[in-house]
Design an enzyme around this catalytic site. Structure first.
Site, PDB file in Angstrom:
ATOM      1  CG  HIS A  12      29.954 -75.334  55.107  1.00  0.00           C
ATOM      2  ND1 HIS A  12      29.989 -74.251  54.254  1.00  0.00           N
ATOM      3  CD2 HIS A  12      30.934 -75.097  56.016  1.00  0.00           C
ATOM      4  CE1 HIS A  12      30.946 -73.430  54.631  1.00  0.00           C
ATOM      5  NE2 HIS A  12      31.537 -73.922  55.697  1.00  0.00           N
ATOM      6  CG  HIS A  59      36.468 -74.143  53.842  1.00  0.00           C
ATOM      7  ND1 HIS A  59      35.406 -74.635  53.115  1.00  0.00           N
ATOM      8  CD2 HIS A  59      35.915 -73.504  54.912  1.00  0.00           C
ATOM      9  CE1 HIS A  59      34.271 -74.319  53.727  1.00  0.00           C
ATOM     10  NE2 HIS A  59      34.553 -73.634  54.807  1.00  0.00           N
ATOM     11  CG  HIS A 194      31.710 -71.170  62.541  1.00  0.00           C
ATOM     12  ND1 HIS A 194      30.832 -70.617  61.650  1.00  0.00           N
ATOM     13  CD2 HIS A 194      32.583 -71.882  61.791  1.00  0.00           C
ATOM     14  CE1 HIS A 194      31.162 -70.978  60.413  1.00  0.00           C
ATOM     15  NE2 HIS A 194      32.232 -71.737  60.464  1.00  0.00           N
ATOM     16  CD  GLU A 241      31.807 -70.650  56.635  1.00  0.00           C
ATOM     17  OE1 GLU A 241      32.874 -71.189  56.342  1.00  0.00           O
ATOM     18  OE2 GLU A 241      30.942 -71.221  57.329  1.00  0.00           O
TER      19      GLU A 241
HETATM   20  C1  DHB Z   1      34.017 -76.040  61.147  1.00  0.00           C
HETATM   21  C2  DHB Z   1      33.076 -75.176  60.580  1.00  0.00           C
HETATM   22  C3  DHB Z   1      33.245 -74.706  59.278  1.00  0.00           C
HETATM   23  O1  DHB Z   1      32.395 -73.827  58.666  1.00  0.00           O
HETATM   24  C4  DHB Z   1      34.325 -75.116  58.538  1.00  0.00           C
HETATM   25  O2  DHB Z   1      34.430 -74.695  57.270  1.00  0.00           O
HETATM   26  C5  DHB Z   1      35.278 -75.981  59.089  1.00  0.00           C
HETATM   27  C6  DHB Z   1      35.121 -76.436  60.393  1.00  0.00           C
HETATM   28  C7  DHB Z   1      33.862 -76.579  62.526  1.00  0.00           C
HETATM   29  O3  DHB Z   1      33.025 -76.085  63.310  1.00  0.00           O
HETATM   30  O4  DHB Z   1      34.551 -77.541  62.879  1.00  0.00           O
HETATM   31 FE    FE Z   2      33.248 -73.182  56.577  1.00  0.00          FE
END
Ligand code: DHB
Ligand code: FE
Length: 281
Positions: A12, A59, A194, A241
């Site tokens: 997302h 978030h 990530h 996540e």
């Molecule tokens: C990014 C990824 C995410 O899951 C998020 O909530 C906010 C930013 C990103 O990779 O920039």
């Molecule tokens: Fe996220």
């Protein structure tokens, strides 16, 4: 009776939404990602659901870090798009399904999941970007009502992966017990690996992501056996996540057919993954 017809797992990343909103999907940076979405999109547009249960995380935009419910369901008739600091995305407000949402809340409470109820909820990129992955050009309205299911994956202690799979199984039972004939799609969103901040910012773990993409089809229980620490260690502080994909998987039956899959590194700071499953085929 209602049925869960298909499940979509997708990242997302906010800039995926921005690329769509700003007409950048053909730019060299974004084209491979959006090309990867094509087969899934073609199949989904040929199999439109009557309602979507969309599992995502807020978030810190709508839910204050001062009060962090583990599982929340939005029962409102309408959910406004949140302004996350750079203006609201130019996408329609999300229309809810109060009757099915309330049925889910009742059924889940009866199964002893202590659900928080959101009568009002602004939805952030966690929900709107996956909707755009499904429907890139919604025009004035998204194609069907959406029930937000919000999972705390941002503040320790997050729910276990096992509990997320069990929640999905209970959502599947609740949908099947809903008396109206509705085709329901379930989205599990976020991930893949990530980490946005701290010493390991920029972490990507393709081996873990590929393992997860593989096992979620026929061995989701092995993914549910991993601890929250396993997820954070392997996939990063935001990679956890991915436990929300297990909610989606649980809502489907044991036998699912993989319709499409995509994996692209990087989209912003994230390994972007997609998996689409038809239920019971
Ligand atoms: C990014 C990824 C995410 O899951 C998020 O909530 C906010 C930013 C990103 O990779 O920039
Ligand atoms: Fe996220």
């Amino acid at each position: 009776m209602a049925e869960v017809t298909w499940g979509l797992a997708t990242s997302h990343v906010p800039s995926i939404g921005a690329a769509l909103d700003q007409g950048k999907t053909e730019d060299p940076y974004w084209k491979p990602l959006f090309d990867g979405y094509r087969p899934a999109r073609a199949w989904m547009s040929a199999h439109p659901p009557d309602a979507i249960v969309l599992v995502y995380n807020d978030h810190g935009n709508a839910i204050s870090l001062d009060l962090m419910p583990t599982f929340t369901i939005g029962t409102a008739a309408r959910f406004e798009v949140a302004d996350e600091g750079w203006g609201r995305r130019p996408v329609p407000a999300v229309i809810g399904h109060p009757d099915l949402a309330t049925h889910l809340v009742e059924s889940l409470l009866d199964e002893e999941f202590d659900i928080t109820v959101a009568h009002r909820l602004e939805v952030d990129h966690g929900l709107t970007v996956p909707l755009s992955v499904y429907c890139p050009e919604p025009g004035d309205a998204w194609p069907c009502p959406v029930i937000p299911v919000v999972v705390n994956v941002i503040q320790h202690p997050q729910p276990t992966a096992h509990r997320c799979l069990a929640l999905g199984e209970a959502i599947g039972r609740a949908v099947r017990a809903y008396p109206e004939d509705l085709k329901v799609a379930v989205f599990g969103t976020g991930g893949m690996s990530h980490q946005l901040a701290g010493e390991r910012a920029g972490l990507i773990n393709p081996a873990f992501d590929r393992m997860f993409l593989d096992k979620i089809q026929d061995a989701p229980r092995s993914l549910a056996d991993l601890t929250r620490e396993d997820y954070v260690r392997a996939a990063g502080s935001e990679g956890i996540e991915m436990i929300m994909w297990l909610v989606m998987r649980g809502a489907l039956g044991q036998n699912v057919t993989r319709i499409a899959e995509a994996y692209h590194v990087p989209a912003s700071n994230t390994a972007a993954g997609l998996a689409l499953f038809e239920n019971g085929a």
